[in-house]
Motif scaffolding. Structure first.
Motif, PDB file in Angstrom:
ATOM      1  N   UNK A  43       0.857  -1.182   0.000  1.00 35.46           N
ATOM      2  CA  UNK A  43       0.000   0.000   0.000  1.00 35.46           C
ATOM      3  C   UNK A  43       0.893   1.232   0.000  1.00 35.46           C
ATOM      4  N   UNK A  44       0.601   2.197  -0.840  1.00 39.24           N
ATOM      5  CA  UNK A  44       1.352   3.446  -0.902  1.00 39.24           C
ATOM      6  C   UNK A  44       0.376   4.597  -0.827  1.00 39.24           C
ATOM      7  N   UNK A  45       0.591   5.523   0.074  1.00 39.84           N
ATOM      8  CA  UNK A  45      -0.263   6.698   0.173  1.00 39.84           C
ATOM      9  C   UNK A  45      -0.545   7.069   1.607  1.00 39.84           C
ATOM     10  N   UNK A  46      -1.589   7.877   1.793  1.00 41.11           N
ATOM     11  CA  UNK A  46      -2.005   8.303   3.125  1.00 41.11           C
ATOM     12  C   UNK A  46      -3.427   7.886   3.456  1.00 41.11           C
ATOM     13  N   UNK A  47      -4.230   7.567   2.437  1.00 39.45           N
ATOM     14  CA  UNK A  47      -5.605   7.181   2.690  1.00 39.45           C
ATOM     15  C   UNK A  47      -5.626   5.945   3.573  1.00 39.45           C
ATOM     16  N   UNK A  48      -6.373   6.003   4.653  1.00 40.41           N
ATOM     17  CA  UNK A  48      -6.438   4.878   5.567  1.00 40.41           C
ATOM     18  C   UNK A  48      -5.489   4.989   6.745  1.00 40.41           C
ATOM     19  N   UNK A  49      -4.543   5.913   6.683  1.00 43.40           N
ATOM     20  CA  UNK A  49      -3.679   6.180   7.836  1.00 43.40           C
ATOM     21  C   UNK A  49      -4.422   7.241   8.648  1.00 43.40           C
ATOM     22  N   UNK A  50      -4.922   6.867   9.806  1.00 43.94           N
ATOM     23  CA  UNK A  50      -5.762   7.786  10.567  1.00 43.94           C
ATOM     24  C   UNK A  50      -4.994   8.568  11.625  1.00 43.94           C
ATOM     25  N   UNK A  51      -3.793   8.126  11.964  1.00 45.36           N
ATOM     26  CA  UNK A  51      -2.989   8.863  12.945  1.00 45.36           C
ATOM     27  C   UNK A  51      -1.525   8.490  12.774  1.00 45.36           C
ATOM     28  N   UNK A  52      -0.658   9.456  12.987  1.00 43.42           N
ATOM     29  CA  UNK A  52       0.783   9.209  12.974  1.00 43.42           C
ATOM     30  C   UNK A  52       1.449  10.241  13.872  1.00 43.42           C
ATOM     31  N   UNK A  53       2.350   9.771  14.700  1.00 38.80           N
ATOM     32  CA  UNK A  53       3.126  10.659  15.565  1.00 38.80           C
ATOM     33  C   UNK A  53       4.471   9.994  15.795  1.00 38.80           C
ATOM     34  N   UNK A  54       5.535  10.744  15.603  1.00 42.04           N
ATOM     35  CA  UNK A  54       6.880  10.221  15.844  1.00 42.04           C
ATOM     36  C   UNK A  54       7.727  11.319  16.463  1.00 42.04           C
ATOM     37  N   UNK A  55       8.406  11.004  17.545  1.00 42.16           N
ATOM     38  CA  UNK A  55       9.314  11.949  18.192  1.00 42.16           C
ATOM     39  C   UNK A  55      10.700  11.329  18.226  1.00 42.16           C
ATOM     40  N   UNK A  56      11.660  12.026  17.649  1.00 38.38           N
ATOM     41  CA  UNK A  56      13.052  11.584  17.650  1.00 38.38           C
ATOM     42  C   UNK A  56      13.826  12.448  18.639  1.00 38.38           C
ATOM     43  N   UNK A  57      14.666  11.808  19.441  1.00 39.51           N
ATOM     44  CA  UNK A  57      15.436  12.525  20.456  1.00 39.51           C
ATOM     45  C   UNK A  57      16.923  12.228  20.288  1.00 39.51           C
ATOM     46  N   UNK A  58      17.740  12.936  21.049  1.00 39.46           N
ATOM     47  CA  UNK A  58      19.204  12.793  21.029  1.00 39.46           C
ATOM     48  C   UNK A  58      19.805  13.130  19.667  1.00 39.46           C
ATOM     49  N   UNK A  59      19.202  14.100  18.979  1.00 41.10           N
ATOM     50  CA  UNK A  59      19.742  14.498  17.684  1.00 41.10           C
ATOM     51  C   UNK A  59      21.060  15.242  17.886  1.00 41.10           C
ATOM     52  N   UNK A  60      22.034  15.059  16.970  1.00 46.78           N
ATOM     53  CA  UNK A  60      23.327  15.728  17.114  1.00 46.78           C
ATOM     54  C   UNK A  60      23.309  17.165  16.587  1.00 46.78           C
TER      55      UNK A  60
END
Length: 166
Positions: A43-60
């Motif tokens: 599957x390719x796209x955004x339809x059907x993705x109802x939520x997304x959250x990502x937090x990245x830490x310790x970035x240089x």
């Protein structure tokens, strides 16, 4: 007339992020409509993705953390196996207001970049999120017990009538 509405079925997955060359780590979640989780499909796209959250830490770099939301993402690539379980998950590309972008490299990885250049290749780990099973409320249970009681009483009364006729 009473109409009922049902919530769309969805599977939520916990994401964990680990950088290959630095100490980047992070967590996130993605919720995918079950209709997309069919066996042996891509599957390719955004339809059907109802939520997304990502937090990245310790970035240089400064800031040392950044968060992506569904509004930041252009597309996902999701692959399923014969059991309709996700085997590969790729964030195709994302760009947030903090000047960070993520560009998919291979399934389960992406290159995290800022305005200066590539920071790291980040691996995505996926595990199904714990889901709670709704418990029936008190009135539903009371109604079920009442119906069973009336059914038992009616059956006894019917048996007694048959016995009196004989």
């Amino acid at each position: 007339m009473v109409t009922s509405t049902s919530e769309a079925q969805a599977a939520t997955f916990d994401l964990s992020f680990t950088g290959n060359s630095t100490s980047i780590t992070g967590t996130g979640t993605v919720t995918i409509d079950d209709v997309l989780l069919i066996p042996n499909q891509a599957f390719f796209g955004l339809t059907g993705i109802t939520a997304f959250q990502a937090t990245l830490t310790n970035l240089p770099t400064v800031p040392n953390s950044t968060t992506f939301s569904l509004a930041d993402v252009s597309a996902f690539i999701i692959f399923t196996d014969s059991n309709a379980s996700i085997t590969d998950f790729n964030l195709a590309s994302a760009s947030n207001a903090g000047g960070f972008s993520a560009i998919g490299v291979d399934p389960f990885t992406f290159a995290l970049q800022d305005q200066v250049g590539t920071l790291d290749t980040v691996t995505i780990g996926i595990t199904p999120a714990a889901t709670s099973v709704p418990e029936p409320d008190f009135l539903t249970m009371l109604g079920a017990v009442t119906v069973m009681g009336f059914g038992t009483a009616f059956k006894r009364k019917l048996a007694q009538k048959k016995q009196n006729k004989a």
